[in-house]
Design an enzyme around this catalytic site. Structure first.
Site, PDB file in Angstrom:
ATOM      1  N   LYS A  27     -13.971  -1.513   2.902  1.00 26.13           N
ATOM      2  CA  LYS A  27     -14.667  -0.239   3.120  1.00 26.13           C
ATOM      3  C   LYS A  27     -16.167  -0.461   3.283  1.00 26.13           C
ATOM      4  O   LYS A  27     -16.785   0.015   4.247  1.00 26.13           O
ATOM      5  CB  LYS A  27     -14.384   0.713   1.958  1.00 26.13           C
ATOM      6  CG  LYS A  27     -15.003   2.088   2.155  1.00 26.13           C
ATOM      7  CD  LYS A  27     -14.728   2.982   0.973  1.00 26.13           C
ATOM      8  CE  LYS A  27     -13.435   3.751   1.122  1.00 26.13           C
ATOM      9  NZ  LYS A  27     -12.226   3.127   0.758  1.00 26.13           N
ATOM     10  N   ARG A  97     -16.193   5.140  -4.476  1.00 19.23           N
ATOM     11  CA  ARG A  97     -14.888   4.709  -3.962  1.00 19.23           C
ATOM     12  C   ARG A  97     -14.704   3.206  -4.143  1.00 19.23           C
ATOM     13  O   ARG A  97     -15.670   2.445  -4.185  1.00 19.23           O
ATOM     14  CB  ARG A  97     -14.764   5.024  -2.468  1.00 19.23           C
ATOM     15  CG  ARG A  97     -14.924   6.490  -2.093  1.00 19.23           C
ATOM     16  CD  ARG A  97     -14.963   6.632  -0.573  1.00 19.23           C
ATOM     17  NE  ARG A  97     -15.271   7.976  -0.136  1.00 19.23           N
ATOM     18  CZ  ARG A  97     -14.363   8.873   0.251  1.00 19.23           C
ATOM     19  NH1 ARG A  97     -13.088   8.561   0.223  1.00 19.23           N
ATOM     20  NH2 ARG A  97     -14.729  10.071   0.633  1.00 19.23           N
ATOM     21  N   GLY A 106      -4.754   4.140  -1.396  1.00 21.45           N
ATOM     22  CA  GLY A 106      -4.345   4.993  -2.508  1.00 21.45           C
ATOM     23  C   GLY A 106      -4.099   4.291  -3.820  1.00 21.45           C
ATOM     24  O   GLY A 106      -3.763   4.935  -4.811  1.00 21.45           O
ATOM     25  N   MET A 108      -6.260   2.441  -5.724  1.00 20.99           N
ATOM     26  CA  MET A 108      -7.353   2.447  -6.692  1.00 20.99           C
ATOM     27  C   MET A 108      -8.056   3.798  -6.666  1.00 20.99           C
ATOM     28  O   MET A 108      -7.669   4.691  -5.921  1.00 20.99           O
ATOM     29  CB  MET A 108      -8.312   1.292  -6.409  1.00 20.99           C
ATOM     30  CG  MET A 108      -7.683  -0.060  -6.737  1.00 20.99           C
ATOM     31  SD  MET A 108      -8.788  -1.427  -6.375  1.00 20.99           S
ATOM     32  CE  MET A 108      -8.862  -1.357  -4.594  1.00 20.99           C
ATOM     33  N   ARG A 350     -10.759   1.093   9.282  1.00 21.79           N
ATOM     34  CA  ARG A 350     -10.096  -0.149   8.875  1.00 21.79           C
ATOM     35  C   ARG A 350      -8.943  -0.394   9.839  1.00 21.79           C
ATOM     36  O   ARG A 350      -8.485   0.537  10.506  1.00 21.79           O
ATOM     37  CB  ARG A 350      -9.571  -0.048   7.437  1.00 21.79           C
ATOM     38  CG  ARG A 350      -8.584   1.091   7.201  1.00 21.79           C
ATOM     39  CD  ARG A 350      -8.271   1.244   5.727  1.00 21.79           C
ATOM     40  NE  ARG A 350      -7.446   2.420   5.475  1.00 21.79           N
ATOM     41  CZ  ARG A 350      -7.219   2.925   4.271  1.00 21.79           C
ATOM     42  NH1 ARG A 350      -7.747   2.360   3.201  1.00 21.79           N
ATOM     43  NH2 ARG A 350      -6.460   3.997   4.115  1.00 21.79           N
ATOM     44  N   HIS A 466       0.035  10.132   1.572  1.00 21.44           N
ATOM     45  CA  HIS A 466       0.255   8.903   0.812  1.00 21.44           C
ATOM     46  C   HIS A 466       1.637   8.331   1.101  1.00 21.44           C
ATOM     47  O   HIS A 466       1.792   7.134   1.382  1.00 21.44           O
ATOM     48  CB  HIS A 466       0.103   9.187  -0.683  1.00 21.44           C
ATOM     49  CG  HIS A 466       0.457   8.012  -1.555  1.00 21.44           C
ATOM     50  ND1 HIS A 466       1.727   7.819  -2.054  1.00 21.44           N
ATOM     51  CD2 HIS A 466      -0.282   6.963  -1.971  1.00 21.44           C
ATOM     52  CE1 HIS A 466       1.744   6.710  -2.764  1.00 21.44           C
ATOM     53  NE2 HIS A 466       0.538   6.174  -2.732  1.00 21.44           N
ATOM     54  N   SER A 776      18.884 -32.847   4.915  1.00 23.73           N
ATOM     55  CA  SER A 776      18.660 -31.409   4.869  1.00 23.73           C
ATOM     56  C   SER A 776      18.325 -31.062   3.431  1.00 23.73           C
ATOM     57  O   SER A 776      19.138 -31.281   2.526  1.00 23.73           O
ATOM     58  CB  SER A 776      19.907 -30.650   5.325  1.00 23.73           C
ATOM     59  OG  SER A 776      19.678 -29.265   5.291  1.00 23.73           O
ATOM     60  N   GLY A 778      18.087 -29.010   0.394  1.00 23.80           N
ATOM     61  CA  GLY A 778      18.685 -27.806  -0.184  1.00 23.80           C
ATOM     62  C   GLY A 778      17.785 -27.283  -1.282  1.00 23.80           C
ATOM     63  O   GLY A 778      17.977 -27.598  -2.465  1.00 23.80           O
ATOM     64  N   CYS A 843      17.470 -26.153   4.394  1.00 24.16           N
ATOM     65  CA  CYS A 843      18.526 -25.156   4.580  1.00 24.16           C
ATOM     66  C   CYS A 843      18.659 -24.194   3.409  1.00 24.16           C
ATOM     67  O   CYS A 843      19.603 -23.412   3.353  1.00 24.16           O
ATOM     68  CB  CYS A 843      19.870 -25.837   4.853  1.00 24.16           C
ATOM     69  SG  CYS A 843      20.461 -26.861   3.494  1.00 24.16           S
ATOM     70  N   TYR A 863      13.129 -28.991  11.546  1.00 19.08           N
ATOM     71  CA  TYR A 863      13.663 -27.632  11.663  1.00 19.08           C
ATOM     72  C   TYR A 863      13.750 -26.980  10.291  1.00 19.08           C
ATOM     73  O   TYR A 863      13.729 -27.652   9.252  1.00 19.08           O
ATOM     74  CB  TYR A 863      15.049 -27.633  12.327  1.00 19.08           C
ATOM     75  CG  TYR A 863      16.153 -28.247  11.497  1.00 19.08           C
ATOM     76  CD1 TYR A 863      16.874 -27.482  10.574  1.00 19.08           C
ATOM     77  CD2 TYR A 863      16.484 -29.594  11.624  1.00 19.08           C
ATOM     78  CE1 TYR A 863      17.873 -28.032   9.795  1.00 19.08           C
ATOM     79  CE2 TYR A 863      17.492 -30.158  10.854  1.00 19.08           C
ATOM     80  CZ  TYR A 863      18.178 -29.382   9.943  1.00 19.08           C
ATOM     81  OH  TYR A 863      19.174 -29.939   9.159  1.00 19.08           O
TER      82      TYR A 863
END
Length: 889
Positions: A27, A97, A106, A108, A350, A466, A776, A778, A843, A863
């Site tokens: 802000k 603020r 909303g 704070m 914003r 809100h 792989s 896990g 994986c 991957y």
């Protein structure tokens, strides 16, 4: 030189700028930026986030020199505004603020109209010539100060206000007279003293520092903590505080306040979108206390006059400003404004919260408009946002009973049981229930329940309320401002537009795209990911290097994943196939057989079905790699547990039920997840793995021979901790695979590898790589065994650990990079040292979590593999990994 804690802005000049969000908060930085580019911004100053940090480090005490700097900047505001803070003749009123570096709408606290007391209110009367306005501002200030600064329940004073409206026979606050509001101020102050045991503070300086302390204090209120946890915002960032001279939208019919977005935040359409209220202050719009009017004719339904129609000059100026802001920031903006006596002021801008659908459209459109590049567009979309796009919407052909209609505040579809409080929603989610949170209007205190609910329905509030803003940020379906329902909290029910009652526990469905509320559950359809989404994902795939596979056990799951862009199967869990009703009896016969011949007889019943399973997977993934994990879970998972199941198996096998019960008991393990499972089954019962390898290779050979497939099956042996285990099981697998290839007289390549899911496997990965052609990782089991946690039981205390910041987040959700991640990294390095061309992947469920995907990119995996609906998320996260790497180079 003293540390600078306070930064001034006003009259076209600012000590800060838009790049200083870390110090001035979003802000404060944006107010400074708007001031510098010549927009009409009321003068003020921002207290930095460093003060917030010091405030908490020093037991709620401020750093030395702060108060002097605040006085200096307050004097500058007074000079600019030609008013004096606390002066009875020309009083300056201010707002106080919050403003964190990341938007937390909303969450704070805010205090408006600060500086009013019994003397200064008379000065406001003289300056404005409007006694009603002055006392309306005064009663608002008392309400906010009592609630925000002193922690008094907001309903206490709100009830007094509602009682007065009832007594006067009016519905709106604006219908109360100046005399009414004078009486109300007195009633409020008396109640304040009664509840808090002290008089309402008259000293404006005391009011100011009370409000500043309350805003800093709100950084650690429960709703802010919850929001930060849900959005991964670190607590150490802190908030700034902005003190700004008040401008008033509640001085009469030539005054207004509003909230707007430079594009539609729900759909992404390039149409100025927002709401405003005449003769109101900012909280009236977002709180949903009054029904707001649309900004323009295009955004309304014709029932309410728009700002474009009733304030055409101010609307034209606002249109010019919103276009300037969007071009300046090169992103969709969420703006707040006030019109005082026909003069427009900007109070905030914003980057606007938006749905996933809107985010994709805005990003793609801005590329077409030349505002941003393709790479910037990819970075604009948070990977987790895509989850909103990947789930079903309501079937347009389904029958539905519409019982009410409100505003389409946040798109999507949701069905669930009705609950009326945030706590009920959270409790229901813990029980695995889907719920719809129904409220008259939501407030920041409802954040935890909104997160737990499948959808949100409110009776009041507009498209910028809100409920709407927070739901869009969460990706939750929301219907707001549904005035056709009457909510009764006491009776735990609401009445629809025809007077029919919906009680707690009844099921309703929300359509956040149309605003419809329906009785019962309505069927859904799978989304089509084309158009803007397809364009975006094309850019994503051009950027990323990390491949994305899927965890899939059935052809249906494989088809879904391939449609989402999966580049193969990284994990097929064969045990899931064993639970099929048509084969579970044969599996149990195999486990309970007395000897090898008995086991082979049972396995002979399964192999044909296994082969068909693999044929289906290979066909769906034609041309792509498929990794199949051999049987992993402990045998007890397949066994009968009830008398009925044992009797059925007894009849099938021709063995006495008592004998079967004894066998079941003999296989019991105290800690089965660390017991007779994974490769240990393959060592003790090699015929099980032999059957599976034969089924895999027969399926592959048939497709190569009969359908011309080019396929390389990847056979994965689980739970290896010692290289000798893999050496034995690899030899068995190769023997069976080569036999099948010879029988079919075809050439089929295949790989044999392992899951690295135990710490010892990672530590000895160089040795294991001598026998493995791929790893792989896990990470589900690797996390369990590294932490000594049971994933199934840790839910009882892990949330507490996260809440207390013992763990930054749940290690089963995002990979623990310092511990588990270090083991994965070590395993990669050791594996590649032995076998430079070894294929490396992950994986576990971490394969679809964005921060974990970025980590996998950094350590050089080939991957990741994740559930089908997470595939696009992983693809986008993999592209982010490349772009973030470029940013740091």
């Amino acid at each position: 030189m003293a540390v600078k804690y306070v930064y001034f802005f006003g009259d076209g000049k600012a000590e800060g700028n838009g790049a200083m969000k870390n110090l001035l908060g979003g802000k404060g930085a944006n107010l400074a930026e708007m001031t510098s580019i010549g927009l009409p911004v009321p003068a003020g100053f921002s207290i930095t986030t460093e003060v917030c940090t010091a405030f908490y480090e020093n037991n709620h005490h401020y750093p030395e020199g702060l108060k002097e700097q605040v006085v200096e900047k307050l004097n500058a505001v007074e000079d600019l505004m030609d008013k004096k803070f606390g002066d009875a003749e020309r009083p300056l009123l201010v707002s106080v603020r919050s403003g964190a570096r990341a938007s937390m709408p909303g969450m704070m606290d805010t205090v408006l109209n600060l500086g009013l007391n019994d003397q200064t209110v008379q000065g406001i009367v003289k300056l404005s010539g409007d006694e009603r306005f002055a006392y309306d501002s005064y009663r608002r200030f008392i309400q906010m100060y009592a609630n925000v600064v002193k922690g008094m329940d907001g309903d206490i004073l709100e009830d007094i206000l509602e009682n007065m409206k009832d007594d006067r026979g009016v519905e709106e606050d604006t219908a109360l007279s100046a005399a009414d509001l004078k009486i109300l101020v007195g009633l409020f102050k008396n109640k304040y003293t009664e509840v808090l045991g002290e008089g309402f503070p008259d000293d404006p300086q005391e009011q100011l520092w009370g409000a500043i302390g309350a805003v800093f204090g709100s950084w650690m209120n429960q709703r802010a903590i919850t929001y930060r946890r849900l959005n991964n915002i670190p607590a150490e960032w802190g908030t700034a505080v902005t003190v700004q001279s008040m401008v008033f939208g509640n001085m009469g019919d030539d005054c207004a306040t509003g909230v707007a977005f430079t594009r539609n935040p729900a759909t992404g359409e390039n149409l100025f979108f927002g709401e405003f209220l005449i003769n109101a202050q900012g909280e009236d719009v977002v709180a949903g206390i009054r029904t707001p009017q649309p900004i323009n004719k295009a955004g309304g339904d014709g029932t309410l006059l728009s700002m474009e129609e009733v304030m055409p000059e101010s609307y034209a100026q606002l249109m010019e400003i919103q276009q300037k802001l969007e071009k300046h920031y090169r992103d969709m903006q969420d703006i707040e404004f006030t019109i005082e006596k026909g003069r427009l002021f900007m109070l905030q801008t914003r980057n606007g919260k938006r749905t996933a659908k809107a985010a994709v459209k805005v990003a793609v459109d801005m590329v077409a408009e030349g505002l941003i590049s393709e790479k910037e567009a990819v970075l604009r979309i948070e990977p987790e946002q895509l989850d909103q796009l990947l789930h079903p919407s309501l079937d347009p052909l389904a029958k539905k009973e519409v019982i009410a209609k409100g505003l389409p505040a946040s798109p999507g579809a949701a069905s669930g049981e009705v609950v009326f409080s945030a706590d009920e929603a959270e409790d229901a989610k813990k029980l695995g229930l889907n719920v719809i949170l129904v409220r008259i209007e939501t407030s920041p205190e409802d954040i935890h329940g909104m997160n737990a609910a499948r959808g949100i329905l409110t009776a009041r509030g507009g498209m910028t309320s809100h409920a709407a803003v927070v739901a869009r940020g969460m990706g939750k379906c929301c219907v707001s401002g549904c005035g056709e329902i009457k909510v009764d909290y006491a009776a735990q029910q609401f009445a629809d537009r025809n007077g029919n009652v919906i009680k707690k526990g009844d099921i309703i469905t929300l359509d956040g795209s149309s605003g419809e509320v329906m009785r019962g559950s309505v069927p859904t359809v799978t989304p089509e990911l084309t158009g803007d989404f397809g364009n975006l994902m094309g850019w994503v795939d051009d950027i990323r290097r990390l491949k994305v596979r899927t965890n899939a056990d059935t052809p249906a799951d494989s088809a879904v994943a391939r449609g989402f862009g999966a580049e193969g199967i990284g994990l097929c869990r064969t045990e899931h196939m064993f639970f099929d009703a048509n084969r579970i009896m044969a599996v149990r016969e195999m486990i309970l057989a007395e000897d090898l011949d008995g086991r082979k007889l049972a396995l002979a019943k399964i192999i044909d079905m296994q082969r068909e399973d693999f044929l289906g997977l290979f066909r769906e993934m034609k041309g792509l790699p498929v990794t199949i994990r051999l049987l992993d879970p402990p045998l007890h998972e397949f066994l009968p547990h009830t008398e009925k199941e044992i009797d059925e198996l007894s009849q099938s096998m021709g063995v006495a039920a008592e004998k079967l019960t004894q066998k079941v008991d003999s296989l019991h393990e105290f800690n089965p997840m660390l017991g007779h499972r994974g490769c240990r089954l393959g060592i003790t019962y090699p015929e099980v793995y032999d059957m599976q390898v034969r089924a895999i290779m027969e399926a592959a050979c048939q497709l190569v021979k009969n359908e011309g497939f080019d396929i390389v099956p990847e056979i994965m042996i689980p739970l290896i901790s010692e290289v000798k285990e893999l050496e034995i099981l690899r030899a068995n697998a190769v023997k069976v695979a080569d036999e099948v290839i010879t029988e079919y007289d075809v050439k089929v390549e295949y790989l044999v590898g392992t899951m690295i899911e135990l710490p010892r496997a990672a530590l000895t990965a160089d040795k294991i790589a001598e026998q493995a052609e791929f790893f792989s990782f896990g990470t589900n089991d690797l996390t369990q065994t590294t932490y000594g946690l049971s994933r199934d039981d840790a839910g009882k205390f892990l949330p507490f650990y996260v809440e207390k910041e013992i763990f930054p987040e749940d290690p089963f959700v995002a990979i623990d990079q310092a511990g588990v991640g270090e083991l994965v990294k070590m395993g990669c390095e050791k594996g590649r040292k032995t076998r430079p061309n070894i294929k490396l992947g992950i994986c576990g469920e971490h394969g679809g979590e964005p921060s974990s995907v970025i980590f996998c990119h950094k350590i050089g995996l080939d991957y990741v593999s994740c559930s089908p609906y997470r595939v696009p998320i992983a693809r986008l996260a993999a592209a982010h990994a490349v772009l973030l790497e470029e940013c740091t180079d």
